[in-house]
Scaffold this motif. Sequence first.
Motif, PDB file in Angstrom:
ATOM      1  N   GLY A  22      -0.916 -89.665 -14.969  1.00 20.51           N
ATOM      2  CA  GLY A  22      -0.363 -91.133 -14.698  1.00 20.51           C
ATOM      3  C   GLY A  22      -1.158 -91.777 -13.741  1.00 20.51           C
ATOM      4  N   LEU A  23      -1.226 -92.952 -14.154  1.00 17.56           N
ATOM      5  CA  LEU A  23      -1.030 -94.488 -13.057  1.00 17.56           C
ATOM      6  C   LEU A  23       0.087 -94.317 -12.044  1.00 17.56           C
ATOM      7  CD1 LEU A  23      -3.377 -94.393 -15.104  1.00 17.56           C
ATOM      8  CD2 LEU A  23      -2.835 -97.616 -14.255  1.00 17.56           C
ATOM      9  N   ASN A  24      -0.258 -94.627 -10.359  1.00 16.74           N
ATOM     10  CA  ASN A  24       1.218 -94.331  -9.749  1.00 16.74           C
ATOM     11  C   ASN A  24       0.409 -95.282  -8.514  1.00 16.74           C
ATOM     12  OD1 ASN A  24       2.731 -92.183 -10.118  1.00 16.74           O
ATOM     13  ND2 ASN A  24       1.661 -91.219 -10.047  1.00 16.74           N
ATOM     14  N   PRO A  25       1.033 -96.075  -7.934  1.00 13.98           N
ATOM     15  CA  PRO A  25       1.272 -96.870  -6.803  1.00 13.98           C
ATOM     16  C   PRO A  25       0.366 -96.654  -5.574  1.00 13.98           C
ATOM     17  CG  PRO A  25       2.832 -97.362  -6.763  1.00 13.98           C
ATOM     18  CD  PRO A  25       2.647 -96.719  -8.501  1.00 13.98           C
ATOM     19  N   SER A  26       1.065 -94.859  -5.371  1.00 10.87           N
ATOM     20  CA  SER A  26      -0.492 -94.044  -3.844  1.00 10.87           C
ATOM     21  C   SER A  26      -1.857 -94.748  -4.899  1.00 10.87           C
ATOM     22  CB  SER A  26       0.513 -92.764  -4.021  1.00 10.87           C
ATOM     23  OG  SER A  26       0.028 -92.541  -5.195  1.00 10.87           O
ATOM     24  N   ASP A  27      -1.748 -94.452  -6.297  1.00 10.37           N
ATOM     25  CA  ASP A  27      -3.504 -94.627  -6.322  1.00 10.37           C
ATOM     26  C   ASP A  27      -4.039 -95.963  -5.807  1.00 10.37           C
ATOM     27  OD1 ASP A  27      -4.005 -92.704  -7.921  1.00 10.37           O
ATOM     28  OD2 ASP A  27      -2.127 -92.993  -9.089  1.00 10.37           O
ATOM     29  N   TYR A  28      -3.500 -97.828  -6.306  1.00 11.88           N
ATOM     30  CA  TYR A  28      -4.291 -98.090  -5.749  1.00 11.88           C
ATOM     31  C   TYR A  28      -4.251 -98.268  -3.942  1.00 11.88           C
ATOM     32  CZ  TYR A  28       0.709-101.121  -6.324  1.00 11.88           C
ATOM     33  OH  TYR A  28       2.101-101.519  -5.589  1.00 11.88           O
ATOM     34  N   ALA A 105       3.810 -89.145 -18.009  1.00 13.12           N
ATOM     35  CA  ALA A 105       4.755 -90.197 -17.423  1.00 13.12           C
ATOM     36  C   ALA A 105       5.703 -89.347 -16.068  1.00 13.12           C
ATOM     37  CB  ALA A 105       5.092 -90.996 -18.406  1.00 13.12           C
ATOM     38  N   VAL A 106       5.539 -88.582 -16.084  1.00 15.20           N
ATOM     39  CA  VAL A 106       6.522 -88.183 -15.406  1.00 15.20           C
ATOM     40  C   VAL A 106       6.556 -87.344 -14.296  1.00 15.20           C
ATOM     41  CG1 VAL A 106       8.489 -86.295 -15.207  1.00 15.20           C
ATOM     42  CG2 VAL A 106       8.015 -87.143 -17.115  1.00 15.20           C
ATOM     43  N   PRO A 107       5.890 -87.090 -13.609  1.00 21.02           N
ATOM     44  CA  PRO A 107       5.567 -86.244 -11.854  1.00 21.02           C
ATOM     45  C   PRO A 107       5.450 -87.076 -10.760  1.00 21.02           C
ATOM     46  CG  PRO A 107       3.704 -85.310 -14.016  1.00 21.02           C
ATOM     47  CD  PRO A 107       4.373 -86.567 -14.099  1.00 21.02           C
ATOM     48  N   ALA A 108       5.019 -88.050 -10.388  1.00 21.40           N
ATOM     49  CA  ALA A 108       5.659 -88.792  -9.057  1.00 21.40           C
ATOM     50  C   ALA A 108       7.001 -89.193  -9.054  1.00 21.40           C
ATOM     51  CB  ALA A 108       4.502 -89.489  -8.821  1.00 21.40           C
ATOM     52  N   ALA A 109       6.849 -90.200  -9.822  1.00 18.96           N
ATOM     53  CA  ALA A 109       8.211 -91.402 -10.329  1.00 18.96           C
ATOM     54  C   ALA A 109       9.538 -89.708 -10.551  1.00 18.96           C
ATOM     55  CB  ALA A 109       7.549 -91.835 -11.154  1.00 18.96           C
ATOM     56  N   GLY A 110       9.161 -89.360 -11.498  1.00 19.86           N
ATOM     57  CA  GLY A 110      10.638 -88.460 -12.137  1.00 19.86           C
ATOM     58  C   GLY A 110      10.543 -87.038 -10.626  1.00 19.86           C
ATOM     59  N   LEU A 293      -4.991-100.235 -12.432  1.00 16.60           N
ATOM     60  CA  LEU A 293      -4.072-100.265 -10.806  1.00 16.60           C
ATOM     61  C   LEU A 293      -4.456-101.608  -9.504  1.00 16.60           C
ATOM     62  CD1 LEU A 293      -6.437 -97.218  -9.838  1.00 16.60           C
ATOM     63  CD2 LEU A 293      -3.899 -97.667 -10.398  1.00 16.60           C
ATOM     64  N   VAL A 294      -5.165-102.300 -11.054  1.00 18.57           N
ATOM     65  CA  VAL A 294      -4.914-103.872  -9.974  1.00 18.57           C
ATOM     66  C   VAL A 294      -3.618-104.768 -10.625  1.00 18.57           C
ATOM     67  CG1 VAL A 294      -5.884-105.937 -10.046  1.00 18.57           C
ATOM     68  CG2 VAL A 294      -7.859-104.143  -9.561  1.00 18.57           C
ATOM     69  N   GLU A 295      -3.363-104.353 -11.696  1.00 19.07           N
ATOM     70  CA  GLU A 295      -2.365-104.986 -12.389  1.00 19.07           C
ATOM     71  C   GLU A 295      -0.734-104.139 -11.870  1.00 19.07           C
ATOM     72  OE1 GLU A 295      -0.049-104.937 -17.124  1.00 19.07           O
ATOM     73  OE2 GLU A 295      -1.267-104.141 -17.127  1.00 19.07           O
ATOM     74  N   LEU A 296      -1.483-102.897 -11.808  1.00 10.66           N
ATOM     75  CA  LEU A 296       0.050-102.268 -11.144  1.00 10.66           C
ATOM     76  C   LEU A 296      -0.128-102.748  -9.531  1.00 10.66           C
ATOM     77  CD1 LEU A 296       1.950 -99.831 -12.558  1.00 10.66           C
ATOM     78  CD2 LEU A 296       0.549 -98.451 -10.905  1.00 10.66           C
ATOM     79  N   SER A 297      -0.905-103.233  -9.010  1.00  9.37           N
ATOM     80  CA  SER A 297      -0.223-103.214  -7.596  1.00  9.37           C
ATOM     81  C   SER A 297       0.453-104.779  -7.470  1.00  9.37           C
ATOM     82  CB  SER A 297      -1.340-104.169  -7.017  1.00  9.37           C
ATOM     83  OG  SER A 297      -2.748-104.810  -7.517  1.00  9.37           O
ATOM     84  N   GLY A 298       0.743-105.495  -8.728  1.00 11.47           N
ATOM     85  CA  GLY A 298       1.037-106.743  -8.893  1.00 11.47           C
ATOM     86  C   GLY A 298       2.700-106.460  -8.644  1.00 11.47           C
ATOM     87  N   ARG A 299       3.255-105.416  -9.145  1.00  9.12           N
ATOM     88  CA  ARG A 299       4.530-104.966  -9.015  1.00  9.12           C
ATOM     89  C   ARG A 299       5.648-105.487  -9.747  1.00  9.12           C
ATOM     90  NH1 ARG A 299       5.875-101.771  -3.926  1.00  9.12           N
ATOM     91  NH2 ARG A 299       7.981-102.269  -4.379  1.00  9.12           N
ATOM     92  N   GLN A 300       4.403-105.557 -11.492  1.00  7.67           N
ATOM     93  CA  GLN A 300       4.840-106.445 -12.572  1.00  7.67           C
ATOM     94  C   GLN A 300       5.279-104.995 -14.048  1.00  7.67           C
ATOM     95  OE1 GLN A 300       6.948-109.674 -11.798  1.00  7.67           O
ATOM     96  NE2 GLN A 300       6.432-108.840  -9.558  1.00  7.67           N
ATOM     97  N   VAL A 301       4.611-104.127 -13.862  1.00 12.55           N
ATOM     98  CA  VAL A 301       4.743-103.238 -14.655  1.00 12.55           C
ATOM     99  C   VAL A 301       5.909-102.634 -15.196  1.00 12.55           C
ATOM    100  CG1 VAL A 301       3.627-101.215 -15.725  1.00 12.55           C
ATOM    101  CG2 VAL A 301       2.487-102.939 -14.327  1.00 12.55           C
ATOM    102  N   ARG A 302       6.483-102.507 -16.289  1.00 15.49           N
ATOM    103  CA  ARG A 302       7.484-101.742 -16.425  1.00 15.49           C
ATOM    104  C   ARG A 302       7.110-100.957 -16.736  1.00 15.49           C
ATOM    105  NH1 ARG A 302      10.713-104.025 -21.469  1.00 15.49           N
ATOM    106  NH2 ARG A 302      10.980-105.751 -20.050  1.00 15.49           N
ATOM    107  N   GLY A 303       7.917 -99.855 -15.961  1.00 26.08           N
ATOM    108  CA  GLY A 303       7.568 -98.446 -16.500  1.00 26.08           C
ATOM    109  C   GLY A 303       6.818 -97.617 -16.494  1.00 26.08           C
ATOM    110  N   LYS A 304       6.004 -96.920 -16.741  1.00 26.82           N
ATOM    111  CA  LYS A 304       4.322 -96.382 -16.909  1.00 26.82           C
ATOM    112  C   LYS A 304       2.805 -96.114 -17.851  1.00 26.82           C
ATOM    113  CE  LYS A 304       4.546 -93.056 -13.878  1.00 26.82           C
ATOM    114  NZ  LYS A 304       3.496 -92.885 -12.829  1.00 26.82           N
TER     115      LYS A 304
END
Length: 310
Positions: A22-28, A105-110, A293-304
């Motif tokens: 899974g991708l997480n904010p901590s990655d970017y 999709a579960v570990p970090a966020a869950g 990850l660039v997309e995730l950094s925009g903080r507009q992604v829903r879910g995982k």
Amino acid sequence: MADLPVPRPGPGQVRVRVEACGLNPSDYQRAAYGIPEWTWPAVLGLDVVGVVDAVGEGVAQVGVGQRVAHLGDIRERGGFAEYTLADATVLALVPDGLEPAVAAAVPAAGLTAYQSVVRRLRVAKDDTVLVTGGAGGVGGFAVQFAALAGARVLATEAGHNAEHVRSLGADAVIDFRTEDIAARVRDLTGGRGVDAVVDTVGPDSATANLGLLVHGGGLAAIAGRPDLGVVAPFGIAPSLHEIALGAAYSLGDERARADLSTMLGELLSMAADGRVDPMLSRTVPLEGVAEALVELSGRQVRGKIVYVAA
């Protein structure tokens, strides 16, 4: 993209052939700033699911061929790769029938939401809970756990995500872009406020939300501590819970690391039997991780978003 030697497990470690991560904010965030403990070249990816490929000396918890999941150590090379190493203590078995991409999709966020809502805040029936960022990974899990506990759930989110957040269990969704969050919470609670807050936004948001707590209420800070100075001493007497699961590696002992396995096992069971939706939005190949990850950094992604191996 680069080639590295296939890692060899040391004592207490296993090698995992990665199936999904899974991708997480901590990655970017780490991609932008790095951390002093990294060995270069660094490999990102914390939410690893895969099959045990080799075991090191002293490993008895799992064996070759078993599908496992774990939350990785941010200091070590992670799961955006074909193989990675893991501390055997933190591994959880993936239930039969749960797809690797869904499990990843579960570990970090869950785990973050579970520790916030269940372990620290101890949300119970008839509590009222405010969750900021209800469509995100941590926020979405927090909404679900609070709803499962029987609480009334208020969530903040952009208006176009409101129906999705309600589908996760929110009773009301406050559009942070167009509404005054504090005023709306007071209106929805008849002026009372909330018993608990899960703040996923940052220190300023957490500080503002302290003022919404009832006497004896609690706040779980995911993205930064609030300023307790805004609350008069010996007044509402709030409890503050800073969530830092990764520190189980750097500052915790074996018991703390084993608890990561215990909690993750519970969460994967909940995902397998349908009590919790892991909110997998889409998968990407290894070559697509950087762009995602660039997309995730925009903080507009829903879910995982999850990387799935070819």
